[in-house]
Enzyme design. Structure first.
Site, short mmCIF file in Angstrom:
data_model
loop_
_atom_site.label_atom_id
_atom_site.label_comp_id
_atom_site.label_asym_id
_atom_site.label_seq_id
_atom_site.Cartn_x
_atom_site.Cartn_y
_atom_site.Cartn_z
N LYS A 23 0.84 -1.21 0.00
CA LYS A 23 0.00 0.00 0.00
C LYS A 23 0.86 1.25 0.00
O LYS A 23 2.05 1.24 0.37
CB LYS A 23 -0.94 0.00 1.19
CG LYS A 23 -0.27 -0.14 2.57
CD LYS A 23 0.33 1.13 3.12
CE LYS A 23 1.02 0.95 4.47
NZ LYS A 23 1.74 2.15 4.93
N ASP A 151 -2.36 -2.05 9.77
CA ASP A 151 -2.48 -2.07 8.32
C ASP A 151 -3.05 -3.38 7.77
O ASP A 151 -3.31 -3.48 6.58
CB ASP A 151 -1.10 -1.84 7.68
CG ASP A 151 -0.58 -0.43 7.89
OD1 ASP A 151 -1.40 0.46 8.19
OD2 ASP A 151 0.64 -0.22 7.78
#
Length: 315
Positions: A23, A151
């Site tokens: 990401k 995350d």
């Protein structure tokens, strides 16, 4: 793993193969430290086409082997490994008594601010759920993911999303079209706690000069608008990462690379998460290819990726 072809079903005699994306935080505002020592954040995540692959096969114990195209450094292969912790958590939650052999192929930079370990954990949850036939729904997998790390829920979900709280409270963000990025990873990773610590120290040292922060971090409306419009130029103007300044203080050489990328045609450059990976936003695919070639010619290791892409999926 390189010799294993795609698995068409969720599970096969050869096990389960899952990939999950790295990401980029296109926006990251860091708030104050809570009572448990964690920072409240508001972030806009975008999953990009740089993947971790996890191949899970039945075994008597839970073990992990790690290979990859990146410098592996000190990636643990014991119970400190986030993928191993994910498998153990799923087994404990569902009452599974068997083990699993995890083979991880990493392409996301280690300790690079792109959530590679979180992607491993998300892929492991999906792979073990399929391998063991535990049949957990997405909501339960998300709850387990949040217990593993801030995350991990996003690596499970993918796409584009807003993260609040510690980053694990997700809400979907409308994103149109495709965004092209050129990444410049660094062989030497950075410790996320150390970067956050440097931010705290900077804020304490300059408390008189820094304007009081909002109690509740929030993603700027300009970021949400740029994502909705699929407008790379608008997003470039709105990129922000509160961890960038401390990351650059800890690793001053990154500043020169940021300048190089922007001079070479990037719309903007940003430190990804806690660094040290740098992410350069390009106007379109052709511009990103040109930028990658230019940076490579300058002696930098550069990768062209795009987003948003799906989260953890069997392949």
């Amino acid at each position: 793993m390189g010799g294993i072809g795609p698995v068409s079903l969720a599970a096969s005699d050869d096990g389960v193969r899952v990939r999950a994306p790295g990401k980029i935080n296109v926006f990251l505002e860091v708030g104050d430290v809570d009572d448990e020592g964690y920072h409240e954040v508001a972030t806009a995540y975008q999953a990009v086409s740089l993947y971790e692959e996890v191949w899970a096969t039945e075994d008597d114990e839970i073990t992990v082997e790690v290979t990859g195209t990146v410098v592996l450094g000190d990636v643990p292969v014991d119970d400190r490994n986030l993928a191993v912790r994910a498998a153990r958590l799923l087994a404990q939650t569902t009452g599974v008594r068997t083990g699993v052999r995890l083979e991880i192929r990493k392409t996301v930079p280690v300790a690079g601010g792109m959530g590679g370990g979180s992607a491993d954990a998300a892929a492991t949850l999906v792979a073990c759920d399929a391998l063991w036939g535990t049949g957990l729904g997405s909501a339960e997998l998300q709850r387990l993911a949040a217990r593993l790390g801030a995350d991990v829920p996003f690596a499970l979900q993918g796409g584009t999303a807003i993260g609040t709280g510690r980053g694990d409270e997700l809400s979907p963000a409308l994103a149109r079209g495709r965004f092209d990025w050129v990444l410049v990873p660094h062989e030497e990773g950075m410790s996320t706690p150390i970067v956050y610590g440097a931010l705290d120290e900077h804020r304490r040292r300059h408390a008189v000069d820094i304007a009081p922060r909002r109690r509740q971090p929030a993603v700027d409306a300009d970021v949400l608008h740029a994502l909705r419009q699929g407008d790379a130029g608008m997003l470039a103007a709105a990129l922000r990462n509160d961890l960038q300044a401390p990351a650059l203080r800890l690793r001053p050489d990154l500043a020169a690379i940021l300048e190089t990328g922007e001079r070479a045609g990037a719309l903007a450059g940003i430190v990804s998460g806690s660094g040290p990976t740098l992410a350069f936003l390009a106007a379109d695919e052709a511009s990103a290819i040109d930028l990658r070639v230019t940076l490579s010619a300058a002696g930098l290791h550069a990768l062209h990726v795009h987003g948003p892409v799906q989260g953890a999926r069997t392949i």
